[in-house]
Design an enzyme around this catalytic site. Sequence first.
Site, PDB file in Angstrom:
ATOM      1  N   CYS A   1      43.685 -48.671  74.020  1.00  0.00           N
ATOM      2  CA  CYS A   1      44.579 -48.349  72.908  1.00  0.00           C
ATOM      3  C   CYS A   1      43.899 -47.580  71.791  1.00  0.00           C
ATOM      4  CB  CYS A   1      45.217 -49.624  72.358  1.00  0.00           C
ATOM      5  SG  CYS A   1      44.049 -50.767  71.556  1.00  0.00           S
TER       6      CYS A   1
ATOM      7  N   GLY B   1      52.984 -62.817  76.436  1.00  0.00           N
ATOM      8  CA  GLY B   1      53.708 -62.320  77.606  1.00  0.00           C
ATOM      9  C   GLY B   1      52.824 -62.066  78.808  1.00  0.00           C
TER      10      GLY B   1
ATOM     11  N   ALA C   1      53.102 -64.243  70.022  1.00  0.00           N
ATOM     12  CA  ALA C   1      52.447 -62.961  69.787  1.00  0.00           C
ATOM     13  C   ALA C   1      53.302 -61.872  70.419  1.00  0.00           C
ATOM     14  CB  ALA C   1      51.045 -62.968  70.393  1.00  0.00           C
ATOM     15  N   MET C   2      53.862 -60.992  69.600  1.00  0.00           N
ATOM     16  CA  MET C   2      54.813 -59.996  70.066  1.00  0.00           C
ATOM     17  C   MET C   2      54.208 -58.595  69.917  1.00  0.00           C
ATOM     18  SD  MET C   2      58.306 -61.718  68.518  1.00  0.00           S
ATOM     19  CE  MET C   2      59.394 -60.735  69.557  1.00  0.00           C
ATOM     20  N   SER C   3      53.861 -57.998  71.043  1.00  0.00           N
ATOM     21  CA  SER C   3      53.198 -56.694  71.042  1.00  0.00           C
ATOM     22  C   SER C   3      54.169 -55.546  70.803  1.00  0.00           C
ATOM     23  CB  SER C   3      52.489 -56.476  72.378  1.00  0.00           C
ATOM     24  OG  SER C   3      53.455 -56.364  73.424  1.00  0.00           O
ATOM     25  N   GLY C   4      55.442 -55.798  71.023  1.00  0.00           N
ATOM     26  CA  GLY C   4      56.440 -54.732  70.953  1.00  0.00           C
ATOM     27  C   GLY C   4      56.910 -54.315  72.325  1.00  0.00           C
TER      28      GLY C   4
ATOM     29  N   LEU D   1      50.363 -58.023  65.765  1.00  0.00           N
ATOM     30  CA  LEU D   1      49.009 -57.793  65.287  1.00  0.00           C
ATOM     31  C   LEU D   1      48.813 -56.322  64.951  1.00  0.00           C
ATOM     32  CD1 LEU D   1      46.987 -59.938  67.849  1.00  0.00           C
ATOM     33  CD2 LEU D   1      48.117 -60.657  65.727  1.00  0.00           C
TER      34      LEU D   1
ATOM     35  N   CYS E   1      39.353 -58.194  73.696  1.00  0.00           N
ATOM     36  CA  CYS E   1      40.500 -58.384  72.804  1.00  0.00           C
ATOM     37  C   CYS E   1      41.150 -59.741  73.049  1.00  0.00           C
ATOM     38  CB  CYS E   1      41.504 -57.251  73.006  1.00  0.00           C
ATOM     39  SG  CYS E   1      42.887 -57.277  71.843  1.00  0.00           S
TER      40      CYS E   1
ATOM     41  N   ASP F   1      57.575 -57.762  77.882  1.00  0.00           N
ATOM     42  CA  ASP F   1      57.037 -59.043  78.333  1.00  0.00           C
ATOM     43  C   ASP F   1      56.927 -60.053  77.203  1.00  0.00           C
ATOM     44  OD1 ASP F   1      56.743 -58.150  80.985  1.00  0.00           O
ATOM     45  OD2 ASP F   1      54.784 -57.283  80.554  1.00  0.00           O
TER      46      ASP F   1
END
Length: 386
Positions: free
Chosen positions: A199, A125, A6-9, A32, A101, A12
């Site tokens: 967010c 991360g 899972a890559m949030s941008g 996501l 979340c 980490d």
Amino acid sequence: MKVLAAMSGGVDSAVAAARAVDAGHDVVGVHLALSRMPGTLRSGARGCCTIEDSLDARRAAERLGIPFYVWDFSERFRDDVIDDFIAEYAAGRTPNPCMRCNERIKFAAVLEKALALGFDAVATGHYAHIVTDDSGHRELHRASDEAKDQSYVLGVLTSEQLAHAMFPLGRTPNKAAVRAEAEERGLTVAQKPDSHDICFIPDGDTRGWLADRIAPAEGAIVDRDGAQVGSHEGATSFTVGQRRGLNLGVPAPDGRPRFVLEVRPSSNEVVVGPREALAVRELAGARFTWAGLDPVASGIAVADSTAPDAVAEFACEVQVRAHADPVPARARVVPSAEGVLELAVTVEEPLHGVAPGQTAVLYVGTRVLGQCTIDRTVSAVPATAS
């Protein structure tokens, strides 16, 4: 092992994905998309799950040479996180959207889809790590870096979710080491600032955001004995522990400041009182889960033969905020006054400003034992004493 990263941008999750690749796993990156309207989520470097973040995540995946996809979870996020946030405030509670979340999106919806697609694990991360005992049971523990430890917001994970979770950064000594590693790997997010706050509230004005979604109604501000001491234009704009903006017309007999002690949506009342009344000696919640084996199976508590499915009191520590210090406590699972099992926690030293809706996470040493959403609290100072 086939791993979904899972890559949030952020830095980490990018380094976590890189470490999963280095470990020899077959890694696929996913970002996501939590909103179909970019303006509804904060933009800029301090955001989370924005368009900029998705582009950063894609660039990191390209650098690592792994496939990358964007999954649209906007409807699930709206239903399970945003709508829940509004409903909780309307009920006079103080929710933690990051907990929801993690619970309902990152380690429920995402993991469910990942397993259906044939993945073995989801890597994130987060700063926490998993320990496997001699019998093969997985336990969630604090990260090596106490300053970055995120085990609190992961306290909602169940044993089934832990069985398919990976936290490659858990034993990293500090965030500086992660950024240095990202630089060495040529990841453009190496110095990207951390995300903060909520967010889905673009300007950070939670009170104003809620006012647009929950119709305010005038009501009374009362003291602990029920006497009216002021008025308000909407109870949902108040939080436990608040001092400023109370609009009180009747001063306290001793002249001291008053603080919000409770929000009562059923009567549209806000209860105020002295600072010391914010001290809480007990909290309880019926929505509780165990992060791995329960206390009885773990051997730290015994079953209570007088109450089916209940456990005898056991020693632990409880933490009620992400970066709060844990305090020694005694916990037990007992039937509530309504006959529903609840996790009840009595602290050895008072906690301050605890509100229904917050999450209480139990620890035994570095291990996360479980958590509950707080339904009620008991003040350390009786009303007659104040």
